[in-house]
Design a protein around this motif. Structure first.
Motif, short mmCIF file in Angstrom:
data_model
loop_
_atom_site.label_atom_id
_atom_site.label_comp_id
_atom_site.label_asym_id
_atom_site.label_seq_id
_atom_site.Cartn_x
_atom_site.Cartn_y
_atom_site.Cartn_z
N MET A 1 9.05 8.55 0.31
CA MET A 1 7.96 7.59 0.36
C MET A 1 6.85 8.03 1.30
SD MET A 1 8.21 3.52 1.22
CE MET A 1 8.80 3.81 2.91
N PHE A 2 7.20 8.39 2.53
CA PHE A 2 6.18 8.78 3.50
C PHE A 2 5.54 10.11 3.12
CE2 PHE A 2 8.24 5.57 6.07
CZ PHE A 2 7.20 5.05 6.82
N GLY B 1 1.28 12.38 2.89
CA GLY B 1 1.14 13.82 3.01
C GLY B 1 -0.24 14.33 2.70
N GLY B 2 -0.81 13.92 1.56
CA GLY B 2 -2.13 14.38 1.17
C GLY B 2 -3.22 13.85 2.09
N ILE C 1 10.92 11.08 10.72
CA ILE C 1 11.87 10.32 9.89
C ILE C 1 13.27 10.38 10.49
CG2 ILE C 1 13.10 10.35 7.68
CD1 ILE C 1 10.48 9.05 7.36
N LEU C 2 13.64 11.56 10.98
CA LEU C 2 14.97 11.73 11.57
C LEU C 2 15.17 10.77 12.74
CD1 LEU C 2 17.64 13.24 12.02
CD2 LEU C 2 16.35 14.91 13.37
N VAL C 3 14.22 10.76 13.66
CA VAL C 3 14.34 9.90 14.84
C VAL C 3 14.35 8.43 14.43
CG1 VAL C 3 13.20 9.16 16.96
CG2 VAL C 3 13.33 11.59 16.40
N GLN C 4 13.44 8.05 13.55
CA GLN C 4 13.38 6.65 13.13
C GLN C 4 14.68 6.21 12.44
OE1 GLN C 4 11.59 5.53 9.49
NE2 GLN C 4 10.43 3.84 10.38
#
Length: 274
Positions: free
Chosen positions: A61-62, A67-68, A85-88
């Motif tokens: 999703m993110f 990204g663009g 994303i990993l930390v969240q």
């Protein structure tokens, strides 16, 4: 004529409190309770939905939403996104420690543990230990999802593992906060509600997804002192550059402070009820 002296009957609860378990027995009981937590996951695998589905959905999703706009394309955004994303994901997963602890206490599970000849702290320490498996699963799946999408960290596999361990250690430390909420709160839903009120500002008002320089000055100040930002920066530097910067030591110091403050509070509150 002999006089028979009656032996006073000591309630089981008082006999239980008078016993002192050794460190070895406490560790054995902790591992046993941690195994119980893993068995629960095996029998109800839907408990792993948050650590299996969430990393995949959030990464997709993110990446394709932002990204663009933020990096020009998805590939260039991945070195920024995957550590965020990993930390969240892993920090959010630590909330489960408190909610499941509260559910067990509400269902009377800990009342049954109280009657067993085990260390009184074992159900709590075992639950905290078992949840590290959840953090490891979430960490692994996040990196795997990143690799599938084209994320190639320059730090190499060794530094990726080191970055993952840092996140797991910090999440274990943070889980003490939610374990405390789990002991003192009235319901599991209140634990989750309070925890999300704390986590959402910390994770989204950080450098996890956006460059802080694009934010208003007052928000930049908060982002720069946000402990989540230090953890994200540390993970990025380790995974992407193979560098151990000052953010690593700041993060570990913060984790140690959390454990030093909330572990005694949680244990004291738990022991009053156990």
């Amino acid at each position: 004529m002999s006089v028979v002296t009656a032996t006073p009957i000591v309630p089981a609860s008082k006999r239980r409190l008078s016993n002192r378990t050794s460190l070895q027995q406490t560790l054995q009981n902790t591992f046993t309770m941690a195994y119980r937590g893993l068995v629960k996951i095996r029998r109800t695998p839907e408990q792993l939905v948050d650590v299996t589905v969430q990393p995949i959905i959030f990464t997709l999703m993110f990446a394709f939403l932002f990204g663009g706009a933020l990096a020009g394309n998805v590939q260039d955004y991945l070195p920024t996104l995957i550590p965020g994303i990993l930390v969240q994901t892993v920090i959010t997963t630590s909330v489960v420690t408190g909610t499941q602890l509260r559910e067990d206490m509400d269902k009377g599970v800990f009342d049954r543990f109280r009657s067993l000849p085990i260390a009184r702290i074992a159900p709590l320490s075992g639950a905290l230990l078992a949840d590290t498996i959840r953090y490891a699963i979430a960490t692994t799946l996040t990196f795997v999802m990143g690799f599938v999408m084209g994320y190639h960290p320059a730090g190499g596999i060794g530094n990726v593992v080191l970055a993952g361990l840092l996140v797991v250690v910090c999440s274990w430390a943070i889980s003490w906060i939610f374990a405390f909420f789990g002991v003192v709160a009235r319901t599991a839903s209140s634990v989750q509600g309070i925890s999300m009120l704390i986590l959402f500002p910390l994770t989204f008002f950080s450098n996890a997804f956006v460059d802080p320089s694009t934010m208003p000055q007052w928000l930049q100040w908060f982002v720069n002192i946000n402990p989540v930002s230090h953890l994200v920066t540390a993970v990025r530097e380790i995974a992407n550059n193979g560098a151990v910067t000052g953010d690593v030591w700041v993060t570990l110091l913060g984790a140690a402070v959390i454990v030093a403050v909330f572990a005694p509070l949680t244990v004291r509150a738990y022991m009053r009820k156990a």
